[in-house]
Design a protein around this motif. Structure first.
Motif, mmCIF file in Angstrom:
data_model
loop_
_atom_site.group_PDB
_atom_site.id
_atom_site.type_symbol
_atom_site.label_atom_id
_atom_site.label_comp_id
_atom_site.label_asym_id
_atom_site.label_seq_id
_atom_site.Cartn_x
_atom_site.Cartn_y
_atom_site.Cartn_z
ATOM 1 N N HIS A 79 0.829 -1.197 0.000
ATOM 2 C CA HIS A 79 0.000 0.000 0.000
ATOM 3 C C HIS A 79 0.872 1.258 0.000
ATOM 4 C CE1 HIS A 79 1.020 -0.314 4.284
ATOM 5 N NE2 HIS A 79 0.827 0.995 4.324
ATOM 6 N N VAL A 80 0.218 2.395 -0.266
ATOM 7 C CA VAL A 80 0.807 3.722 -0.096
ATOM 8 C C VAL A 80 -0.202 4.552 0.692
ATOM 9 C CG1 VAL A 80 2.267 3.682 -2.153
ATOM 10 C CG2 VAL A 80 -0.073 4.500 -2.342
ATOM 11 N N ARG A 81 0.189 5.734 1.104
ATOM 12 C CA ARG A 81 -0.718 6.614 1.848
ATOM 13 C C ARG A 81 -1.067 7.833 1.011
ATOM 14 N NH1 ARG A 81 -2.238 5.522 6.887
ATOM 15 N NH2 ARG A 81 -1.055 3.857 7.862
ATOM 16 N N CYS A 82 -2.318 8.250 1.122
ATOM 17 C CA CYS A 82 -2.786 9.443 0.443
ATOM 18 C C CYS A 82 -2.084 10.663 1.029
ATOM 19 C CB CYS A 82 -4.298 9.567 0.604
ATOM 20 S SG CYS A 82 -4.978 11.086 -0.111
ATOM 21 N N ALA A 83 -1.563 11.525 0.169
ATOM 22 C CA ALA A 83 -0.855 12.723 0.611
ATOM 23 C C ALA A 83 -1.787 13.754 1.228
ATOM 24 C CB ALA A 83 -0.111 13.340 -0.575
ATOM 25 N N TYR A 93 -4.922 7.438 -8.584
ATOM 26 C CA TYR A 93 -4.667 8.874 -8.659
ATOM 27 C C TYR A 93 -3.323 9.207 -8.030
ATOM 28 C CZ TYR A 93 -9.699 8.881 -9.408
ATOM 29 O OH TYR A 93 -10.957 8.630 -9.886
ATOM 30 N N TRP A 94 -2.488 9.982 -8.771
ATOM 31 C CA TRP A 94 -1.209 10.433 -8.234
ATOM 32 C C TRP A 94 -0.724 11.623 -9.030
ATOM 33 C CZ3 TRP A 94 -1.544 5.555 -10.602
ATOM 34 C CH2 TRP A 94 -0.969 5.442 -11.855
ATOM 35 N N SER A 95 0.287 12.290 -8.496
ATOM 36 C CA SER A 95 0.925 13.415 -9.171
ATOM 37 C C SER A 95 2.344 13.022 -9.536
ATOM 38 C CB SER A 95 0.953 14.641 -8.264
ATOM 39 O OG SER A 95 1.796 15.637 -8.809
ATOM 40 N N VAL A 96 2.663 13.101 -10.810
ATOM 41 C CA VAL A 96 4.023 12.854 -11.259
ATOM 42 C C VAL A 96 4.917 13.997 -10.769
ATOM 43 C CG1 VAL A 96 5.515 12.652 -13.290
ATOM 44 C CG2 VAL A 96 3.263 11.549 -13.276
ATOM 45 N N GLU A 97 4.430 15.218 -10.879
ATOM 46 C CA GLU A 97 5.195 16.405 -10.478
ATOM 47 C C GLU A 97 5.550 16.388 -8.997
ATOM 48 O OE1 GLU A 97 4.544 21.234 -10.232
ATOM 49 O OE2 GLU A 97 3.245 20.042 -11.521
ATOM 50 N N ARG A 98 4.575 16.065 -8.146
ATOM 51 C CA ARG A 98 4.799 16.093 -6.698
ATOM 52 C C ARG A 98 5.168 14.728 -6.123
ATOM 53 N NH1 ARG A 98 0.764 19.455 -7.807
ATOM 54 N NH2 ARG A 98 -0.897 17.994 -7.287
ATOM 55 N N TYR A 146 -2.979 9.779 -4.167
ATOM 56 C CA TYR A 146 -4.246 10.291 -3.643
ATOM 57 C C TYR A 146 -5.273 9.169 -3.595
ATOM 58 C CZ TYR A 146 -1.679 14.348 -5.141
ATOM 59 O OH TYR A 146 -0.677 15.257 -5.340
ATOM 60 N N ALA A 147 -6.087 9.196 -2.563
ATOM 61 C CA ALA A 147 -7.085 8.149 -2.345
ATOM 62 C C ALA A 147 -8.190 8.172 -3.396
ATOM 63 C CB ALA A 147 -7.693 8.277 -0.953
ATOM 64 N N ASP A 148 -8.520 9.357 -3.881
ATOM 65 C CA ASP A 148 -9.617 9.477 -4.848
ATOM 66 C C ASP A 148 -9.492 10.797 -5.601
ATOM 67 O OD1 ASP A 148 -10.553 11.433 -3.020
ATOM 68 O OD2 ASP A 148 -11.861 9.988 -2.039
ATOM 69 N N ALA A 149 -10.435 11.042 -6.509
ATOM 70 C CA ALA A 149 -10.396 12.251 -7.332
ATOM 71 C C ALA A 149 -10.523 13.513 -6.486
ATOM 72 C CB ALA A 149 -11.492 12.196 -8.386
ATOM 73 N N ALA A 150 -11.332 13.467 -5.436
ATOM 74 C CA ALA A 150 -11.497 14.639 -4.565
ATOM 75 C C ALA A 150 -10.184 15.002 -3.877
ATOM 76 C CB ALA A 150 -12.590 14.378 -3.531
ATOM 77 N N ALA A 151 -9.441 14.015 -3.421
ATOM 78 C CA ALA A 151 -8.141 14.269 -2.786
ATOM 79 C C ALA A 151 -7.152 14.824 -3.810
ATOM 80 C CB ALA A 151 -7.605 12.996 -2.150
ATOM 81 N N SER A 152 -7.187 14.307 -5.024
ATOM 82 C CA SER A 152 -6.324 14.804 -6.089
ATOM 83 C C SER A 152 -6.635 16.270 -6.389
ATOM 84 C CB SER A 152 -6.509 13.953 -7.344
ATOM 85 O OG SER A 152 -5.754 14.463 -8.409
ATOM 86 N N GLU A 187 -8.005 18.449 -4.343
ATOM 87 C CA GLU A 187 -7.559 19.242 -3.192
ATOM 88 C C GLU A 187 -6.047 19.472 -3.251
ATOM 89 O OE1 GLU A 187 -7.336 21.518 0.177
ATOM 90 O OE2 GLU A 187 -9.057 21.040 -1.092
ATOM 91 N N ALA A 188 -5.278 18.476 -3.649
ATOM 92 C CA ALA A 188 -3.833 18.634 -3.789
ATOM 93 C C ALA A 188 -3.494 19.678 -4.849
ATOM 94 C CB ALA A 188 -3.179 17.303 -4.123
ATOM 95 N N GLU A 189 -4.229 19.665 -5.941
ATOM 96 C CA GLU A 189 -4.030 20.667 -6.994
ATOM 97 C C GLU A 189 -4.327 22.069 -6.472
ATOM 98 O OE1 GLU A 189 -2.955 20.271 -10.430
ATOM 99 O OE2 GLU A 189 -2.244 18.494 -9.390
ATOM 100 N N ARG A 190 -5.389 22.187 -5.697
ATOM 101 C CA ARG A 190 -5.728 23.490 -5.096
ATOM 102 C C ARG A 190 -4.616 23.953 -4.155
ATOM 103 N NH1 ARG A 190 -11.695 21.698 -4.127
ATOM 104 N NH2 ARG A 190 -12.656 22.580 -5.978
ATOM 105 N N ARG A 191 -4.156 23.058 -3.295
ATOM 106 C CA ARG A 191 -3.086 23.406 -2.343
ATOM 107 C C ARG A 191 -1.800 23.812 -3.052
ATOM 108 N NH1 ARG A 191 -3.532 18.671 2.303
ATOM 109 N NH2 ARG A 191 -5.636 19.212 3.011
ATOM 110 N N ALA A 192 -1.559 23.226 -4.209
ATOM 111 C CA ALA A 192 -0.350 23.535 -4.974
ATOM 112 C C ALA A 192 -0.510 24.795 -5.825
ATOM 113 C CB ALA A 192 0.015 22.342 -5.863
ATOM 114 N N GLY A 193 -1.717 25.387 -5.794
ATOM 115 C CA GLY A 193 -1.973 26.591 -6.555
ATOM 116 C C GLY A 193 -2.132 26.361 -8.046
ATOM 117 N N LYS A 194 -2.451 25.129 -8.403
ATOM 118 C CA LYS A 194 -2.605 24.791 -9.836
ATOM 119 C C LYS A 194 -3.994 25.144 -10.361
ATOM 120 C CE LYS A 194 1.482 22.970 -10.175
ATOM 121 N NZ LYS A 194 2.496 23.459 -11.085
ATOM 122 N N ILE A 195 -4.978 25.265 -9.450
ATOM 123 C CA ILE A 195 -6.334 25.656 -9.877
ATOM 124 C C ILE A 195 -6.915 26.640 -8.890
ATOM 125 C CG2 ILE A 195 -6.838 23.590 -11.165
ATOM 126 C CD1 ILE A 195 -8.410 22.585 -8.757
#
Length: 68
Positions: A26-30, A43-48, A52-58, A60-68
């Motif tokens: 297993h891995v853990r959702c960031a 779901y995962w980020s190549v850049e970071r 991510y556990a699901d699309a919603a977590a993905s 949220e990660a994009e929002r936190r990174a300032g991508k959207i």
């Protein structure tokens, strides 16, 4: 998997796939820290380089990174 043998995998995330660097199941959702079994990892980020556990977590990660 044997009971009590759960181990976090080390992963290198690529476009559309990932490479196992260290064995585990297993891995853990960031974002949520939820455990994600490798056979359910979608779901995962190549850049970071994070999972991510699901699309919603993905999203949220994009929002936190300032991508959207």
């Amino acid at each position: 998997m044997l009971m009590g043998a759960a181990r976090e995998a080390k992963i290198h995330y690529l476009d559309g796939t990932f490479r196992l660097l260290a064995a585990g199941d297993h891995v853990r959702c960031a974002v949520t820290a939820a455990v994600i079994p490798l056979d359910e990892l979608r779901y995962w980020s190549v850049e970071r380089q994070e999972a991510y556990a699901d699309a919603a977590a993905s999203l949220e990660a994009e929002r936190r990174a300032g991508k959207i």
